[in-house]
Design a protein around this motif. Sequence first.
Motif, PDB file in Angstrom:
ATOM      1  N   ARG A  19       0.836  -1.205   0.000  1.00  0.00           N
ATOM      2  CA  ARG A  19       0.000   0.000   0.000  1.00  0.00           C
ATOM      3  C   ARG A  19       0.869   1.253   0.000  1.00  0.00           C
ATOM      4  O   ARG A  19       1.902   1.301   0.655  1.00  0.00           O
ATOM      5  CB  ARG A  19      -0.906   0.030   1.207  1.00  0.00           C
ATOM      6  CG  ARG A  19      -1.815  -1.211   1.255  1.00  0.00           C
ATOM      7  CD  ARG A  19      -2.898  -1.030   2.206  1.00  0.00           C
ATOM      8  NE  ARG A  19      -4.058  -0.634   1.382  1.00  0.00           N
ATOM      9  CZ  ARG A  19      -5.256  -0.461   1.850  1.00  0.00           C
ATOM     10  NH1 ARG A  19      -5.485  -0.589   3.123  1.00  0.00           N
ATOM     11  NH2 ARG A  19      -6.245  -0.132   1.064  1.00  0.00           N
ATOM     12  N   SER A  34      -5.599   5.378 -13.653  1.00  0.00           N
ATOM     13  CA  SER A  34      -4.156   5.137 -13.600  1.00  0.00           C
ATOM     14  C   SER A  34      -3.396   6.434 -13.383  1.00  0.00           C
ATOM     15  O   SER A  34      -3.683   7.442 -14.027  1.00  0.00           O
ATOM     16  CB  SER A  34      -3.682   4.501 -14.906  1.00  0.00           C
ATOM     17  OG  SER A  34      -4.258   3.228 -15.075  1.00  0.00           O
ATOM     18  N   CYS A  41       3.134   2.919 -13.306  1.00  0.00           N
ATOM     19  CA  CYS A  41       1.682   3.019 -13.453  1.00  0.00           C
ATOM     20  C   CYS A  41       1.007   2.259 -12.322  1.00  0.00           C
ATOM     21  O   CYS A  41       1.199   1.059 -12.159  1.00  0.00           O
ATOM     22  CB  CYS A  41       1.267   2.433 -14.804  1.00  0.00           C
ATOM     23  SG  CYS A  41      -0.513   2.435 -15.069  1.00  0.00           S
ATOM     24  N   LEU A  42       0.213   2.996 -11.539  1.00  0.00           N
ATOM     25  CA  LEU A  42      -0.535   2.397 -10.436  1.00  0.00           C
ATOM     26  C   LEU A  42      -2.002   2.742 -10.586  1.00  0.00           C
ATOM     27  O   LEU A  42      -2.351   3.806 -11.097  1.00  0.00           O
ATOM     28  CB  LEU A  42      -0.027   2.935  -9.091  1.00  0.00           C
ATOM     29  CG  LEU A  42       1.439   2.694  -8.751  1.00  0.00           C
ATOM     30  CD1 LEU A  42       1.781   3.348  -7.413  1.00  0.00           C
ATOM     31  CD2 LEU A  42       1.761   1.215  -8.713  1.00  0.00           C
ATOM     32  N   SER A  43      -2.870   1.857 -10.124  1.00  0.00           N
ATOM     33  CA  SER A  43      -4.311   2.105 -10.138  1.00  0.00           C
ATOM     34  C   SER A  43      -4.738   2.678  -8.796  1.00  0.00           C
ATOM     35  O   SER A  43      -4.373   2.155  -7.739  1.00  0.00           O
ATOM     36  CB  SER A  43      -5.086   0.808 -10.385  1.00  0.00           C
ATOM     37  OG  SER A  43      -4.795   0.323 -11.670  1.00  0.00           O
ATOM     38  N   VAL A  44      -5.518   3.740  -8.861  1.00  0.00           N
ATOM     39  CA  VAL A  44      -6.022   4.375  -7.648  1.00  0.00           C
ATOM     40  C   VAL A  44      -7.003   3.431  -6.961  1.00  0.00           C
ATOM     41  O   VAL A  44      -7.934   2.931  -7.583  1.00  0.00           O
ATOM     42  CB  VAL A  44      -6.716   5.716  -7.991  1.00  0.00           C
ATOM     43  CG1 VAL A  44      -7.370   6.321  -6.751  1.00  0.00           C
ATOM     44  CG2 VAL A  44      -5.729   6.687  -8.627  1.00  0.00           C
ATOM     45  N   SER A  45      -6.782   3.183  -5.668  1.00  0.00           N
ATOM     46  CA  SER A  45      -7.670   2.295  -4.918  1.00  0.00           C
ATOM     47  C   SER A  45      -8.502   3.040  -3.882  1.00  0.00           C
ATOM     48  O   SER A  45      -9.507   2.519  -3.410  1.00  0.00           O
ATOM     49  CB  SER A  45      -6.872   1.181  -4.233  1.00  0.00           C
ATOM     50  OG  SER A  45      -5.928   1.732  -3.342  1.00  0.00           O
ATOM     51  N   PHE A  54      -2.994   3.768  -3.274  1.00  0.00           N
ATOM     52  CA  PHE A  54      -2.724   2.748  -4.282  1.00  0.00           C
ATOM     53  C   PHE A  54      -2.412   1.429  -3.595  1.00  0.00           C
ATOM     54  O   PHE A  54      -1.793   1.402  -2.535  1.00  0.00           O
ATOM     55  CB  PHE A  54      -1.487   3.122  -5.120  1.00  0.00           C
ATOM     56  CG  PHE A  54      -1.534   4.486  -5.733  1.00  0.00           C
ATOM     57  CD1 PHE A  54      -2.113   4.679  -6.980  1.00  0.00           C
ATOM     58  CD2 PHE A  54      -0.984   5.582  -5.083  1.00  0.00           C
ATOM     59  CE1 PHE A  54      -2.142   5.939  -7.566  1.00  0.00           C
ATOM     60  CE2 PHE A  54      -1.009   6.842  -5.650  1.00  0.00           C
ATOM     61  CZ  PHE A  54      -1.592   7.022  -6.898  1.00  0.00           C
ATOM     62  N   ASP A  55      -2.831   0.338  -4.236  1.00  0.00           N
ATOM     63  CA  ASP A  55      -2.354  -0.982  -3.858  1.00  0.00           C
ATOM     64  C   ASP A  55      -1.163  -1.255  -4.772  1.00  0.00           C
ATOM     65  O   ASP A  55      -1.226  -0.991  -5.976  1.00  0.00           O
ATOM     66  CB  ASP A  55      -3.442  -2.041  -4.060  1.00  0.00           C
ATOM     67  CG  ASP A  55      -4.623  -1.818  -3.132  1.00  0.00           C
ATOM     68  OD1 ASP A  55      -4.397  -1.434  -1.971  1.00  0.00           O
ATOM     69  OD2 ASP A  55      -5.765  -2.019  -3.573  1.00  0.00           O
ATOM     70  N   VAL A  56      -0.071  -1.763  -4.203  1.00  0.00           N
ATOM     71  CA  VAL A  56       1.152  -1.973  -4.971  1.00  0.00           C
ATOM     72  C   VAL A  56       1.514  -3.451  -4.942  1.00  0.00           C
ATOM     73  O   VAL A  56       1.699  -4.031  -3.864  1.00  0.00           O
ATOM     74  CB  VAL A  56       2.309  -1.118  -4.411  1.00  0.00           C
ATOM     75  CG1 VAL A  56       3.534  -1.218  -5.301  1.00  0.00           C
ATOM     76  CG2 VAL A  56       1.891   0.347  -4.260  1.00  0.00           C
ATOM     77  N   ARG A  79      -1.160  11.827 -14.452  1.00  0.00           N
ATOM     78  CA  ARG A  79      -2.350  11.041 -14.781  1.00  0.00           C
ATOM     79  C   ARG A  79      -2.221  10.524 -16.207  1.00  0.00           C
ATOM     80  O   ARG A  79      -1.470  11.053 -17.017  1.00  0.00           O
ATOM     81  CB  ARG A  79      -3.609  11.890 -14.621  1.00  0.00           C
ATOM     82  CG  ARG A  79      -3.888  12.160 -13.145  1.00  0.00           C
ATOM     83  CD  ARG A  79      -5.133  12.931 -12.929  1.00  0.00           C
ATOM     84  NE  ARG A  79      -4.903  14.305 -13.384  1.00  0.00           N
ATOM     85  CZ  ARG A  79      -5.791  15.276 -13.261  1.00  0.00           C
ATOM     86  NH1 ARG A  79      -6.957  15.039 -12.733  1.00  0.00           N
ATOM     87  NH2 ARG A  79      -5.505  16.481 -13.675  1.00  0.00           N
TER      88      ARG A  79
END
Length: 184
Positions: A19, A34, A41-45, A54-56, A79
């Motif tokens: 996290r 993203s 590149c991470l997805s917003v959680s 973000f979850d990593v 972004r």
Amino acid sequence: MFTGIVESLGRVLSIAPGRLAVKAEFADVKVGESIAVNGACLSVSRVRAGLVGFDVSPETLQKTTLGSLRRGEAVNLERALRLSDRLGGHLMTGHVDAAGRVVAMRGAAPGKELAVLFPERLRRYLVPKGSVAVEGVSLTIAALHGCRVTVALVPQTLKSTNLAHKRVGDRVNVEVDALARYLR
């Protein structure tokens, strides 16, 4: 896809296994979108006022420098590209190829020169005057000696990214130019 033009500097609020929470100045971020964090590149959680979470994945932590971030550290944020946006940098996937190492940072009026040592396996994708991303920043290769890449950092790049704070020995996220990869 991203362009390597950093939109804003964020600050790490917390980092825990799997996290990451960043203080970010985005008004319209949504869960699922993203964002490139230092080029990854991470997805917003999760989103709360001034916070983007973000979850990593373990793969991302292994291939990037995100696992070594510290609370309060500045991170480059961008972004994802919209099809109607200008392409000011170069096309990037946000899939970090490896961590490189800063081997030199010196003044070169009006900015600085940054030299990064890349892993040997990436050498075939690097060409003089080609593009490369360091910490998610789109840069032009000024000089290439083996796996050592030198790039110029103009004052605007130093002001608007975290590259001004990098020191010799620091690890940095690197992504080779996607077009170079596909041409090879």
